[in-house]
Write a protein that holds these residues in place. Structure first.
Motif, PDB file in Angstrom:
ATOM      1  N   ILE A  14       1.339  -4.532  -2.830  1.00 58.13           N
ATOM      2  CA  ILE A  14       0.675  -4.900  -4.088  1.00 58.13           C
ATOM      3  C   ILE A  14      -0.069  -6.225  -3.933  1.00 58.13           C
ATOM      4  O   ILE A  14      -1.203  -6.376  -4.412  1.00 58.13           O
ATOM      5  CB  ILE A  14       1.707  -4.980  -5.233  1.00 58.13           C
ATOM      6  N   GLU A  15       0.553  -7.174  -3.254  1.00 61.35           N
ATOM      7  CA  GLU A  15      -0.109  -8.470  -3.040  1.00 61.35           C
ATOM      8  C   GLU A  15      -1.408  -8.291  -2.260  1.00 61.35           C
ATOM      9  O   GLU A  15      -2.436  -8.897  -2.605  1.00 61.35           O
ATOM     10  CB  GLU A  15       0.831  -9.404  -2.273  1.00 61.35           C
TER      11      GLU A  15
ATOM     12  N   THR B 255      -4.022  -6.456  -4.413  1.00 57.99           N
ATOM     13  CA  THR B 255      -4.510  -7.321  -5.493  1.00 57.99           C
ATOM     14  C   THR B 255      -5.648  -8.207  -4.999  1.00 57.99           C
ATOM     15  O   THR B 255      -6.573  -8.543  -5.762  1.00 57.99           O
ATOM     16  CB  THR B 255      -3.362  -8.174  -6.058  1.00 57.99           C
TER      17      THR B 255
ATOM     18  N   THR C  64      -8.746  -6.134  -5.305  1.00 58.25           N
ATOM     19  CA  THR C  64      -9.242  -5.958  -6.682  1.00 58.25           C
ATOM     20  C   THR C  64      -9.776  -7.242  -7.290  1.00 58.25           C
ATOM     21  O   THR C  64     -10.540  -7.199  -8.260  1.00 58.25           O
ATOM     22  CB  THR C  64      -8.122  -5.401  -7.580  1.00 58.25           C
ATOM     23  N   SER C  65      -9.380  -8.383  -6.749  1.00 54.57           N
ATOM     24  CA  SER C  65      -9.854  -9.656  -7.307  1.00 54.57           C
ATOM     25  C   SER C  65     -10.969 -10.259  -6.449  1.00 54.57           C
ATOM     26  O   SER C  65     -12.076 -10.515  -6.936  1.00 54.57           O
ATOM     27  CB  SER C  65      -8.685 -10.644  -7.429  1.00 54.57           C
TER      28      SER C  65
ATOM     29  N   TRP D 251      -6.760  -0.303  -6.622  1.00 49.79           N
ATOM     30  CA  TRP D 251      -6.081  -0.165  -7.920  1.00 49.79           C
ATOM     31  C   TRP D 251      -5.166   1.057  -7.928  1.00 49.79           C
ATOM     32  O   TRP D 251      -4.041   1.009  -8.443  1.00 49.79           O
ATOM     33  CB  TRP D 251      -7.104  -0.041  -9.043  1.00 49.79           C
TER      34      TRP D 251
ATOM     35  N   ILE E 291      -2.097   0.291  -5.988  1.00 51.54           N
ATOM     36  CA  ILE E 291      -1.207  -0.582  -6.768  1.00 51.54           C
ATOM     37  C   ILE E 291      -0.404   0.248  -7.764  1.00 51.54           C
ATOM     38  O   ILE E 291       0.803   0.043  -7.943  1.00 51.54           O
ATOM     39  CB  ILE E 291      -2.028  -1.665  -7.502  1.00 51.54           C
TER      40      ILE E 291
ATOM     41  N   ALA F  77      -2.603  -0.220 -14.138  1.00 50.72           N
ATOM     42  CA  ALA F  77      -3.429  -0.138 -12.935  1.00 50.72           C
ATOM     43  C   ALA F  77      -4.326   1.096 -12.973  1.00 50.72           C
ATOM     44  O   ALA F  77      -5.513   1.032 -12.618  1.00 50.72           O
ATOM     45  CB  ALA F  77      -2.537  -0.108 -11.695  1.00 50.72           C
TER      46      ALA F  77
END
Length: 246
Positions: free
Chosen positions: A183-184, A187, A190-191, A203, A206, A222
């Motif tokens: 997930i980290e 992420t 996605t950012s 996403w 996630i 998500a």
């Protein structure tokens, strides 16, 4: 006359004793026969019970064997499906990079009259390092792949293949059943790389990890983010299908 009576009496007593002996032998034989019949009946009943128990055990063994076969079949089909999905994404990744390379080269070309830009990284070297990490992933060497992708994004954080490497870093952690690190990593896609083609897939990844961690609300958010942010992407279509089942 007396001797005659005595003799008759003795004869009568002997006959009575003889008859009694006959009756005693017959009673003994009858009892023995009854005992034998009862014993044989018990043995017969026990034999039938043992046969029935043996039949039940055999039926249970057959059912266990059938279930084990079913489990093995389902496990194989699941692994095959995962492999097909993995191969699909790897192939898609390769195809997308073929389209992205010319576009990126055009975008990086300096405009006429503009000041020359600083020397760019060697694209061939960058691709070679990315391919090395990707090959580790293909070979199911997920720990080595994670290390390779992590080193890549640190070395080329703004490179053309950085979003892809970050995405596959998340997949490498997921393949090692470490959803938190997965997930980290996703992420970051996605950012930091929200405009890349990998963002909607990140996403979706996630959402999968959040679901496996038991965070149903986070998984739904998500999936909704995919639909809202990338409505025309294949990942959004997959997200819509998953939202229907929730």
């Amino acid at each position: 006359m007396r001797p005659v009576r005595i003799a008759l009496l003795i004869a009568a007593l002997g006959a009575a004793q003889a008859q009694a002996g006959v009756f005693d032998d017959e009673e003994a034989r009858r009892q023995i026969a009854d005992h034998r019949i009862k014993t044989e009946a018990r043995f017969d009943q026990q034999s039938r019970a043992q046969l029935e128990l043996s039949a039940q055990l055999q039926r249970q063994a057959d059912e266990i064997a059938r279930l084990n076969g079913l489990i093995e079949t389902l496990s194989y089909e699941l692994e095959t499906a995962k492999k097909r999905q993995q191969d699909f994404y790897l192939d898609l990744d390769t195809r997308l990079r073929k389209f992205e390379t010319p576009a990126q080269a055009a975008a990086d070309a300096p405009a006429e009259g503009a000041a020359p830009a600083r020397a760019a990284a060697d694209p061939a070297r960058e691709t070679q390092e990315y391919e090395a990490a990707l090959n580790q992933f293909k070979a199911a060497k997920y720990k080595e792949a994670a290390a390779g992708f992590s080193a890549f994004v640190q070395k080329y954080p703004d490179g053309q293949l950085a979003p892809n490497a970050q995405y596959w870093l998340g997949n490498a952690w997921y393949a090692q059943r470490d959803c938190k690190k997965a997930i980290e990593a996703q992420t970051q896609v996605t950012s930091r790389y929200a405009e890349s083609a990998k963002a909607p897939d990140a996403w979706l990844a996630i959402a999968t990890c959040q679901q496996e961690l038991g965070n149903a609300n986070a998984a739904r958010r998500a999936l909704e983010a995919v639909v809202a942010g990338y409505p025309k992407s294949p990942a959004a279509e997959a997200a819509r299908e998953r939202l229907k089942k929730k």
